[in-house]
Design an enzyme around this catalytic site. Structure first.
Site, PDB file in Angstrom:
ATOM      1  N   GLU A   1       0.891  -1.173   0.000  1.00 21.76           N
ATOM      2  CA  GLU A   1       0.000   0.000   0.000  1.00 21.76           C
ATOM      3  C   GLU A   1       0.917   1.207   0.000  1.00 21.76           C
ATOM      4  O   GLU A   1       1.452   1.588   1.045  1.00 21.76           O
ATOM      5  CB  GLU A   1      -0.900   0.001   1.257  1.00 21.76           C
ATOM      6  CG  GLU A   1      -1.718  -1.265   1.443  1.00 21.76           C
ATOM      7  CD  GLU A   1      -2.774  -1.461   0.360  1.00 21.76           C
ATOM      8  OE1 GLU A   1      -3.183  -0.469  -0.263  1.00 21.76           O
ATOM      9  OE2 GLU A   1      -3.149  -2.618   0.115  1.00 21.76           O
TER      10      GLU A   1
ATOM     11  N   CYS B   1      -2.026   9.564   1.977  1.00 20.67           N
ATOM     12  CA  CYS B   1      -1.650   8.954   0.701  1.00 20.67           C
ATOM     13  C   CYS B   1      -2.671   9.312  -0.373  1.00 20.67           C
ATOM     14  O   CYS B   1      -2.354   9.327  -1.551  1.00 20.67           O
ATOM     15  CB  CYS B   1      -1.522   7.448   0.857  1.00 20.67           C
ATOM     16  SG  CYS B   1      -2.911   6.714   1.692  1.00 20.67           S
TER      17      CYS B   1
HETATM   18  P1  NAD Z   1       8.383   4.777   4.705  1.00 23.82           P
HETATM   19  O1  NAD Z   1       8.345   3.906   3.512  1.00 23.82           O
HETATM   20  O2  NAD Z   1       9.550   5.636   4.901  1.00 23.82           O
HETATM   21  O3  NAD Z   1       8.248   3.893   6.046  1.00 23.82           O
HETATM   22  C1  NAD Z   1       7.164   3.037   6.266  1.00 23.82           C
HETATM   23  C2  NAD Z   1       7.583   1.932   7.215  1.00 23.82           C
HETATM   24  O4  NAD Z   1       8.573   1.124   6.604  1.00 23.82           O
HETATM   25  C3  NAD Z   1       8.168   2.409   8.522  1.00 23.82           C
HETATM   26  O5  NAD Z   1       7.673   1.621   9.571  1.00 23.82           O
HETATM   27  C4  NAD Z   1       9.649   2.185   8.333  1.00 23.82           C
HETATM   28  O6  NAD Z   1      10.373   1.983   9.538  1.00 23.82           O
HETATM   29  C5  NAD Z   1       9.646   0.929   7.511  1.00 23.82           C
HETATM   30  N1  NAD Z   1      10.881   0.685   6.752  1.00 23.82           N
HETATM   31  C6  NAD Z   1      11.825   1.576   6.367  1.00 23.82           C
HETATM   32  N2  NAD Z   1      12.811   0.937   5.685  1.00 23.82           N
HETATM   33  C7  NAD Z   1      12.481  -0.364   5.632  1.00 23.82           C
HETATM   34  C8  NAD Z   1      13.079  -1.522   5.065  1.00 23.82           C
HETATM   35  N3  NAD Z   1      14.227  -1.463   4.406  1.00 23.82           N
HETATM   36  N4  NAD Z   1      12.457  -2.700   5.199  1.00 23.82           N
HETATM   37  C9  NAD Z   1      11.278  -2.782   5.840  1.00 23.82           C
HETATM   38  N5  NAD Z   1      10.662  -1.728   6.399  1.00 23.82           N
HETATM   39  C10 NAD Z   1      11.255  -0.527   6.296  1.00 23.82           C
HETATM   40  O7  NAD Z   1       7.032   5.606   4.654  1.00 23.82           O
HETATM   41  P2  NAD Z   1       6.575   6.778   5.641  1.00 23.82           P
HETATM   42  O8  NAD Z   1       7.408   7.971   5.320  1.00 23.82           O
HETATM   43  O9  NAD Z   1       6.513   6.273   7.025  1.00 23.82           O
HETATM   44  O10 NAD Z   1       5.069   7.015   5.167  1.00 23.82           O
HETATM   45  C11 NAD Z   1       4.710   7.862   4.151  1.00 23.82           C
HETATM   46  C12 NAD Z   1       4.427   7.085   2.877  1.00 23.82           C
HETATM   47  O11 NAD Z   1       3.410   6.118   3.113  1.00 23.82           O
HETATM   48  C13 NAD Z   1       3.891   7.968   1.780  1.00 23.82           C
HETATM   49  O12 NAD Z   1       4.456   7.592   0.552  1.00 23.82           O
HETATM   50  C14 NAD Z   1       2.403   7.663   1.782  1.00 23.82           C
HETATM   51  O13 NAD Z   1       1.747   7.946   0.587  1.00 23.82           O
HETATM   52  C15 NAD Z   1       2.429   6.201   2.101  1.00 23.82           C
HETATM   53  N6  NAD Z   1       1.125   5.764   2.612  1.00 23.82           N
HETATM   54  C16 NAD Z   1       0.393   4.894   1.857  1.00 23.82           C
HETATM   55  C17 NAD Z   1      -0.850   4.493   2.306  1.00 23.82           C
HETATM   56  C18 NAD Z   1      -1.690   3.526   1.520  1.00 23.82           C
HETATM   57  O14 NAD Z   1      -2.549   2.897   2.110  1.00 23.82           O
HETATM   58  N7  NAD Z   1      -1.488   3.360   0.224  1.00 23.82           N
HETATM   59  C19 NAD Z   1      -1.348   4.968   3.516  1.00 23.82           C
HETATM   60  C20 NAD Z   1      -0.567   5.848   4.238  1.00 23.82           C
HETATM   61  C21 NAD Z   1       0.678   6.223   3.785  1.00 23.82           C
END
Ligand code: NAD
Length: 495
Positions: free
Chosen positions: A212, A246
């Protein structure tokens, strides 16, 4: 904070998953019901905690995080029995006498990795269906909004939930260590670059991953709309949660004949919005959750200005993470604002001439999470909605598909794959098991050994009867079937 020990957590999760096999859906739903009551009873404390960690307005915290979560749990309670029930499906006539079923079984251990923008709602709407379906869950919240102890205290005294759901605090390294322990499924919500990393790590381990990811959602406004209502929708759609959604409206396309009127009305309304943090329910736009997100927004606005866009408003309130909303016109495709997810309080407006151009512009982004189409002409709105390459469309409203937990949620393209919420999301927390039940008897199947020339000829007649057209086909099938039945019971000799 101590670093979670991934192997120990996975071991505990595996044992919890085994124990959950002895629980019934009714028992699990009863605990989710108690959870719903606890969240409702503790809503004010939860709102305070969410505000403190995210900077959200009080209203955003209550409506999107708490009310949205309760609404989901309410839906889950009503839908789970039907969605997860064993299913009997039809059995073809050639398999007469047998019955066919689908059982929806848990994966085992589901690893849920969540972002910082809706730390409560996104975590809850993933862990609740996973648990309802009988999975143990390890939740890895964002390091920027850990909500440490919040879920633990909500689960306290609920024996199944507290044993089945563990919270692993930490950053990407913690998540990667957990993936290396081979969970049975990964449910990831976050950015596209992290999604790619997770897929790459999961691929050699053959772990299925729900992605997502981000969005660059378009709002298409045709010239027959009620301008006042549509302007109000655009403002909220672009700016709720300070634009850190998002499904925020990141590209607003308005039909040229009303473009200037629309932009003037937007600008006037934008200037009346209250930007504040720690409010009493009367602020419209709260603080950004992180400094780095403030910097990303500022850099995109600077880039747009340098390339000739007109930016109205914007700017950071000193000593805070409050960003004043910005309205941007005169954009071009080469601007970062038009290419990357912005995730901040920015409204970008562009004009379009006709339906075909509106669709082309909307479909021009690599993302495809959701979109909205605004027109009095519902036939046109539906036509445009069908042509959009997105996972969800609201017509004459904005971000509203997310308001109904019965609808699936997910994107296409760089917005990811897989669906959460709705029956589809709940079924995604299960793997189907195909079951075919026959009676125990002495009867041999016609297609079992021995293969003989007679059987081969009769199978040919059976195929022609079964798939042939015309009045005699069924009769031919029945005759060939009966003969096959009788020769199948005889040994090879004498055929
Ligand atoms: P991010 O990708 O930086 O982090 C998300 C999660 O992934 C965090 O818990 C982080 O610790 C973890 N993570 C980081 N590196 C990782 C790795 N190498 N392996 C596994 N996990 C890892 O995202 P963010 O900045 O926390 O959130 C914002 C983003 O999320 C935006 O792009 C937004 O659009 C998206 N988002 C999508 C939805 C949806 O349902 N489509 C909903 C909310 C947010």
């Amino acid at each position: 904070m101590t670093t979670p020990n991934a192997p120990v957590m996975m071991d505990q999760a595996r044992r919890a998953a085994e124990k959950l096999r002895n629980s019934t859906l009714a028992e699990r739903l009863a605990e989710l019901d108690s959870l719903q009551d606890r969240i409702r009873d503790r809503q004010e404390a939860l709102v305070e905690r969410i505000m403190a960690e995210t900077g959200k307005t009080r209203t955003d915290a209550l409506v999107s995080e708490i009310m949205g979560s309760l609404d989901y749990l309410h839906w889950l309670h009503g839908a789970a029995r039907k969605v997860l029930a064993d299913q009997k499906v039809s059995t073809p006539i050639a398999l007469m006498g047998k019955s066919s079923h689908i059982w929806h079984e848990p994966w085992g251990v589901v690893l849920v990795i969540t972002p910082w923008n809706y730390p409560f709602h996104i975590a809850l709407t993933a862990l609740a269906p996973a648990f309802a379906a009988g999975n143990a869950v390890i939740l890895k919240p964002s390091e920027h909004t850990p909500l440490a102890g919040v879920f633990e205290s909500l689960f306290d005294g609920l024996p199944l939930l507290s044993a089945a759901v563990q919270i692993a605090q930490g950053d990407g390294e913690t998540a990667a260590a957990l993936i290396a322990e081979r969970p049975d499924r990964i449910c990831f919500t976050g950015s596209a670059p992290t999604g790619r990393r997770i897929l790459a790590q999961a691929a050699p381990l053959l772990i299925p991953v729900d992605l997502e990811l981000g969005g660059k959602d378009a709002m298409l406004v045709f010239d027959d709309v009620n301008v006042e209502r549509t302007v109000a929708g655009a403002l909220w759609g672009a700016l709720t949660n300070a634009g850190q959604s998002c499904t925020s409206v990141e590209r607003l396309y308005v039909q040229r004949s009303i473009h200037d009127t629309f932009v003037s009305a937007l600008r006037a309304s934008l200037d009346t919005l209250v930007v504040n943090e720690g409010d009493a329910g009367d602020a419209d736009i709260g603080a950004m959750t992180t400094d780095f997100q403030c910097d990303i927004v500022a850099a995109q606005l600077d880039d747009a200005r340098q390339k000739g866009a007109e930016v109205h408003g914007g700017g950071r309130v000193p000593e805070t993470r409050l960003l004043r909303p910005a309205l941007v016109t005169g954009v071009t495709a080469d601007m970062r604002l038009m290419q990357e997810e912005t995730f901040g309080p920015v409204i970008v407006v562009e004009a379009f001439d006709d339906e075909a151009q509106a669709i082309r512009l909307a479909n021009g982004a690599p993302f495809g999470l959701s979109a909205s189409v605004w027109s009095k002409d519902l036939a046109r709105a539906r036509r445009v909605a069908r042509a959009l390459r997105v996972g969800a469309v609201s017509i004459n409203n904005v971000m509203l598909t997310e308001g109904n937990p019965a609808l699936p949620f997910g994107g296409v393209g760089e917005s990811g794959s897989g669906r959460v919420k709705g029956a589809e999301g709940l079924l995604g927390m299960t793997r189907s098991k195909a079951v075919l039940i026959d009676k125990q008897s002495g009867k041999l199947e016609a297609n079992w050994y021995p293969y003989t020339r007679t059987k081969y000829r009769l199978f040919g007649d059976l195929v022609n009867g079964l798939f042939g057209r015309g009045p005699g086909a069924l009769l031919r099938f029945a005759r060939a079937g009966l003969k096959l039945e009788s020769v199948a019971q005889k040994p090879r000799e004498g055929l």
